[in-house]
Design an enzyme around this catalytic site. Structure first.
Site, PDB file in Angstrom:
ATOM      1  N   LYS A 103     -22.745  18.548  15.751  1.00 11.16           N
ATOM      2  CA  LYS A 103     -22.027  19.102  14.721  1.00 11.16           C
ATOM      3  C   LYS A 103     -20.724  18.466  14.342  1.00 11.16           C
ATOM      4  O   LYS A 103     -20.546  18.116  13.263  1.00 11.16           O
ATOM      5  CB  LYS A 103     -21.659  20.582  15.235  1.00 11.16           C
ATOM      6  CG  LYS A 103     -21.736  21.684  14.116  1.00 11.16           C
ATOM      7  CD  LYS A 103     -23.286  22.266  13.908  1.00 11.16           C
ATOM      8  CE  LYS A 103     -24.136  21.323  13.591  1.00 11.16           C
ATOM      9  NZ  LYS A 103     -25.419  21.626  13.689  1.00 11.16           N
TER      10      LYS A 103
ATOM     11  N   ARG B 236     -30.830  18.506  -0.266  1.00  7.04           N
ATOM     12  CA  ARG B 236     -31.811  17.868  -0.243  1.00  7.04           C
ATOM     13  C   ARG B 236     -31.626  16.605  -0.117  1.00  7.04           C
ATOM     14  O   ARG B 236     -32.449  15.452   0.343  1.00  7.04           O
ATOM     15  CB  ARG B 236     -33.270  18.157  -0.805  1.00  7.04           C
ATOM     16  CG  ARG B 236     -33.636  19.610  -0.770  1.00  7.04           C
ATOM     17  CD  ARG B 236     -35.008  19.765  -1.529  1.00  7.04           C
ATOM     18  NE  ARG B 236     -36.037  19.062  -0.882  1.00  7.04           N
ATOM     19  CZ  ARG B 236     -36.856  19.679   0.097  1.00  7.04           C
ATOM     20  NH1 ARG B 236     -36.709  21.078   0.539  1.00  7.04           N
ATOM     21  NH2 ARG B 236     -37.911  19.185   0.444  1.00  7.04           N
TER      22      ARG B 236
ATOM     23  N   CYS C 223     -34.709  14.608  -0.959  1.00  8.12           N
ATOM     24  CA  CYS C 223     -35.064  14.764  -2.482  1.00  8.12           C
ATOM     25  C   CYS C 223     -35.380  15.982  -3.006  1.00  8.12           C
ATOM     26  O   CYS C 223     -35.951  16.745  -2.256  1.00  8.12           O
ATOM     27  CB  CYS C 223     -36.004  13.539  -2.865  1.00  8.12           C
ATOM     28  SG  CYS C 223     -35.798  11.889  -2.364  1.00  8.12           S
TER      29      CYS C 223
ATOM     30  N   GLU D  84     -25.065  20.328  21.224  1.00  6.50           N
ATOM     31  CA  GLU D  84     -25.006  20.668  19.780  1.00  6.50           C
ATOM     32  C   GLU D  84     -23.532  20.539  19.247  1.00  6.50           C
ATOM     33  O   GLU D  84     -23.284  20.150  17.962  1.00  6.50           O
ATOM     34  CB  GLU D  84     -25.505  22.314  19.878  1.00  6.50           C
ATOM     35  CG  GLU D  84     -25.267  22.829  18.547  1.00  6.50           C
ATOM     36  CD  GLU D  84     -26.419  22.147  17.306  1.00  6.50           C
ATOM     37  OE1 GLU D  84     -26.768  21.065  17.852  1.00  6.50           O
ATOM     38  OE2 GLU D  84     -25.744  22.611  16.315  1.00  6.50           O
TER      39      GLU D  84
ATOM     40  N   GLY E 218     -40.544  11.707  -1.020  1.00  2.55           N
ATOM     41  CA  GLY E 218     -41.570  11.133   0.119  1.00  2.55           C
ATOM     42  C   GLY E 218     -41.475   9.748   0.031  1.00  2.55           C
ATOM     43  O   GLY E 218     -40.436   9.179  -0.276  1.00  2.55           O
TER      44      GLY E 218
ATOM     45  N   HIS F  65     -20.432   8.930  36.335  1.00  2.00           N
ATOM     46  CA  HIS F  65     -21.279   7.727  36.188  1.00  2.00           C
ATOM     47  C   HIS F  65     -21.213   6.932  35.119  1.00  2.00           C
ATOM     48  O   HIS F  65     -22.259   6.166  34.629  1.00  2.00           O
ATOM     49  CB  HIS F  65     -22.528   8.495  36.275  1.00  2.00           C
ATOM     50  CG  HIS F  65     -22.994   9.290  37.711  1.00  2.00           C
ATOM     51  ND1 HIS F  65     -23.133   8.712  38.654  1.00  2.00           N
ATOM     52  CD2 HIS F  65     -23.030  10.588  37.800  1.00  2.00           C
ATOM     53  CE1 HIS F  65     -23.522   9.583  39.880  1.00  2.00           C
ATOM     54  NE2 HIS F  65     -23.269  10.745  39.179  1.00  2.00           N
TER      55      HIS F  65
HETATM   56  C1  AGP Z   1     -28.582  19.851  11.951  1.00  2.00           C
HETATM   57  O1  AGP Z   1     -27.223  20.226  11.683  1.00  2.00           O
HETATM   58  C2  AGP Z   1     -28.918  18.544  11.353  1.00  2.00           C
HETATM   59  N1  AGP Z   1     -28.651  18.454  10.023  1.00  2.00           N
HETATM   60  C3  AGP Z   1     -30.307  18.166  11.664  1.00  2.00           C
HETATM   61  O2  AGP Z   1     -30.158  17.362  13.185  1.00  2.00           O
HETATM   62  C4  AGP Z   1     -31.712  19.198  11.755  1.00  2.00           C
HETATM   63  O3  AGP Z   1     -31.361  20.086  12.684  1.00  2.00           O
HETATM   64  C5  AGP Z   1     -32.850  18.350  12.066  1.00  2.00           C
HETATM   65  O4  AGP Z   1     -32.953  17.235  11.124  1.00  2.00           O
HETATM   66  C6  AGP Z   1     -33.905  19.226  12.328  1.00  2.00           C
HETATM   67  O5  AGP Z   1     -34.285  19.511  10.918  1.00  2.00           O
HETATM   68  P1  AGP Z   1     -35.549  20.963  11.023  1.00  2.00           P
HETATM   69  O6  AGP Z   1     -34.754  22.045  12.098  1.00  2.00           O
HETATM   70  O7  AGP Z   1     -35.452  21.449   9.738  1.00  2.00           O
HETATM   71  O8  AGP Z   1     -36.661  20.448  11.601  1.00  2.00           O
END
Ligand code: AGP
Length: 620
Positions: A497, A27, A2, A493, A101, A516
């Protein structure tokens, strides 16, 4: 999660709030709304969907008020809808609030307030705050000369009843021109500019107006008036004036613009060579790695006998890469754990455990909770974050910034490379402190690390092979990413992505695990994306590719330039420049980012704001 923005000043608030919300949209983007004081009352306009929807509805309204608050939402309690969109109002409509929050005790507060006669209009946890402030304001003695201070007192009393996390901005028709803002475990920043006072959950919303901001601490309450911001804290039965931490933001304003790129993700991918250079700047002094911010002497570093990396999502994957380096170079046992598991596991910590908390946003709720837990258990905590003054920075014993500058696309790219480079420096520093690498070796590794910036530029200069591979995979229902060692970390990663921005299901496995279980997934045309760069396990990866192709897999290999053999094991080869295995993730990650983006675009997805996600995960 938010976004909150508030403004009180001499200019019309509407445009300022909408512009601020657009900048905060990373956000959360389920719904958006604003409330503006107009002629003794408050006009509230909310829309489901993106800020652009809201802006479209506001255009014909010509709201001229100069004090208002706004919100862009990522739904937690109550589905995305106009009724659940913020701002929320009290029964009489005279109090307006925006909240970021989770109010954990909202159900009991709501029940009590309903019993007292309050009527609720939404399913959110946040609405209780509007009613609580309304109730408290009714009990707060009237100081005719300072309606703003009376609102501050009412908000201070109301938040005493809240359990959970919050960043709040509150307005009352009884206090024209005043905004009261406060927070606990959710960021909030205020700034005074020539045209008025601003408050927001991220400085990016006010960067056009001011770069000198006040970062509110937990429990501080700010009263914003057009010409001043006054900060208070509870003291005994009343409130005492305090100073909030002052921070100067030096980002280039370009961070908030696409600067000619079609999306922020591509822009940020292209910034990576700069991020590598900036993150490394000044870190080699003579032949030694210098990270003074760690606040540990060489002697204390030498005593570190265990490293524990805690993080979430992409940051966790940066940790997986670092584990190989810390154990390989410094010979210190290193564990990597997702923060949401660490915090509830009662992990064993000692004063010689170095906990490394990695977080782009610096405000991820689980990572913060893990930091607090580790510190209570006497571990030293070192934060690696991208956001100056963020909670991770404030709550760690030492902090290093990744120099990625603001990252807007929800999918992390440049901040990931910044984290990998920072963690690589940390591994070198630990190896130096332990005497595991000679000065000459450290200088050599640093120089090769610095060279990766130019090598990433080379990858970015020609993406044709990546685009071809993406076209071949775009219609798949599922994909498998595999690799070994450094390649396995990259595979995790790459899969994250792809799934987060294209909604194509992807799994990642260490290639040795294929037999496995995961190999059962493979059928004709099933995409297997393999990190098959030059490494001690290259031949093993080739065997895994043969096994996959024998079962009909469509193989895409990320390989090292000059490797012709790989062509007979893969349908598509994406080459990266030669680099030592330890540094290969810095290069291999870049085509994986571009591959995910190309597939997402081919599937018609919004790569900057994927569904259901928010950039900062400030709730559990
Ligand atoms: C990244 O592409 C993601 N959107 C997400 O996994 C992110 O890395 C995760 O929420 C951690 O965020 P932070 O690095 O701001 O703590």
């Amino acid at each position: 999660m938010c976004g909150i923005v508030g403004y009180t000043g001499s200019a019309p608030a509407c445009g300022i709030l909408v512009e601020g919300l657009a900048r905060l949209e990373y956000r959360g983007y389920d719904s958006a709304g604003i409330a503006i004081q107009q002629g003794g009352a408050t006009e509230v306009v909310c829309r489901r969907g993106r800020v652009a929807e809201l802006a479209g509805s506001l255009a014909p309204m010509e709201l001229g008020g100069t004090c208002g608050i706004g919100h862009t939402r990522w739904a937690t309690h109550g589905r995305p809808s106009e009724a659940n969109a913020h701002p929320h109002t009290s029964c009489d409509g005279r109090i307006c609030i925006v909240h970021n929050g989770i109010i954990e005790n909202f159900a009991e507060l709501r029940e009590r307030l309903i019993a007292e006669g309050h009527a609720f209009a939404s399913d959110t946890d946040s609405e209780v705050v509007a009613h609580l402030v309304e109730a408290r304001l009714a009990q707060t003695p009237v100081a005719a000369d300072d309606a703003g201070l009376r609102l501050v007192q009412a908000v201070a009393d109301a938040v005493c009843e809240l359990v959970g996390s919050y960043a709040l901005a509150v307005m009352s028709d009884d206090a024209p021109g005043a905004i009261v803002a406060t927070r606990k475990d959710s960021p909030l920043i205020a700034g005074l500019a020539p045209d008025g006072a601003y408050v927001a959950s991220d400085a990016i919303a006010m960067l056009d107006a001011t770069r000198d901001v006040q970062v509110l601490a937990d429990g501080q309450i700010a009263l914003l008036m057009p010409e001043r911001i006054t900060c208070y804290e509870a003291a005994g039965d009343g409130l005492a004036e305090v100073e909030a931490a002052a921070v100067h933001i030096d980002w280039d304003m370009d961070v908030a613009e696409k600067t000619g790129y079609p999306d922020f993700m591509l822009k940020e991918i292209h910034e990576q060579p700069r991020v590598i250079r900036d993150t490394l700047a000044g870190r080699l002094v003579g032949n030694s790695i210098s990270i003074d911010e760690l606040t540990l002497s060489a002697q204390e570093l030498n005593l570190v006998d265990r490293v524990c990396i805690i993080a979430c999502g992409t940051s966790y994957h940066a940790g997986l890469i670092a584990k190989n380096l810390i154990e390989g170079w410094a010979r210190i046992p290193c564990e990597v754990e997702v923060a949401s598991e660490f915090r509830y596991r009662n992990p064993i910590m000692t004063p010689t455990t170095l906990v490394v908390a990695v977080s782009q946003s610096g405000e991820t709720a689980d990572t913060l909770a893990a930091i607090r837990d580790a510190r209570v258990k006497d571990a030293r905590v070192f934060g690696i974050t991208n956001v100056v003054g963020s909670p991770v920075a404030r709550e760690s014993d030492g902090v290093v910034y990744t120099k990625a500058n603001k990252e807007i696309a929800v999918a992390s790219t440049k901040s990931f490379l910044g984290q990998v480079v920072s963690l690589t420096l940390l591994a070198l520093l630990l190896a130096q402190a332990k005497g595991e690498l000679t000065s000459a070796h450290i200088r050599q590794l640093y120089s090769e690390l610095a060279d990766t910036a130019e090598l990433v530029e080379r990858i970015l200069a020609d993406t044709s092979a990546i685009d071809e591979a993406a076209q071949a995979c775009k219609d798949a229902a599922s994909a498998l990413f595999i690799g070994r060692g450094m390649g396995a970390a990259c595979a995790h990663e790459g899969a994250l992505k792809l799934k987060e921005i294209s909604y194509l299901h992807a799994e990642s496995y260490p290639a040795g695990e294929m037999k496995h279980g995961p190999i059962a997934l493979i059928e004709e045309g099933f995409p297997v994306i393999a990190i098959a760069t030059a490494s001690p396990t290259y031949d093993k990866v080739l065997s895994n590719l043969q096994e996959s192709r024998a079962r009909g897999a469509l193989v895409v290999a990320i390989a090292t330039e000059g490797d012709e053999e790989i062509r007979s094991h893969a349908d598509h080869v994406i080459y990266i420049p030669p680099v030592r295995d330890a540094l290969s993730p810095i290069l291999a990650s870049v085509p994986l980012q571009l591959f995910a983006r190309a597939i997402a675009l081919a599937r018609g997805c919004d790569v900057d704001q994927p569904r259901n996600l928010a950039k900062s995960v400030t709730v559990e």
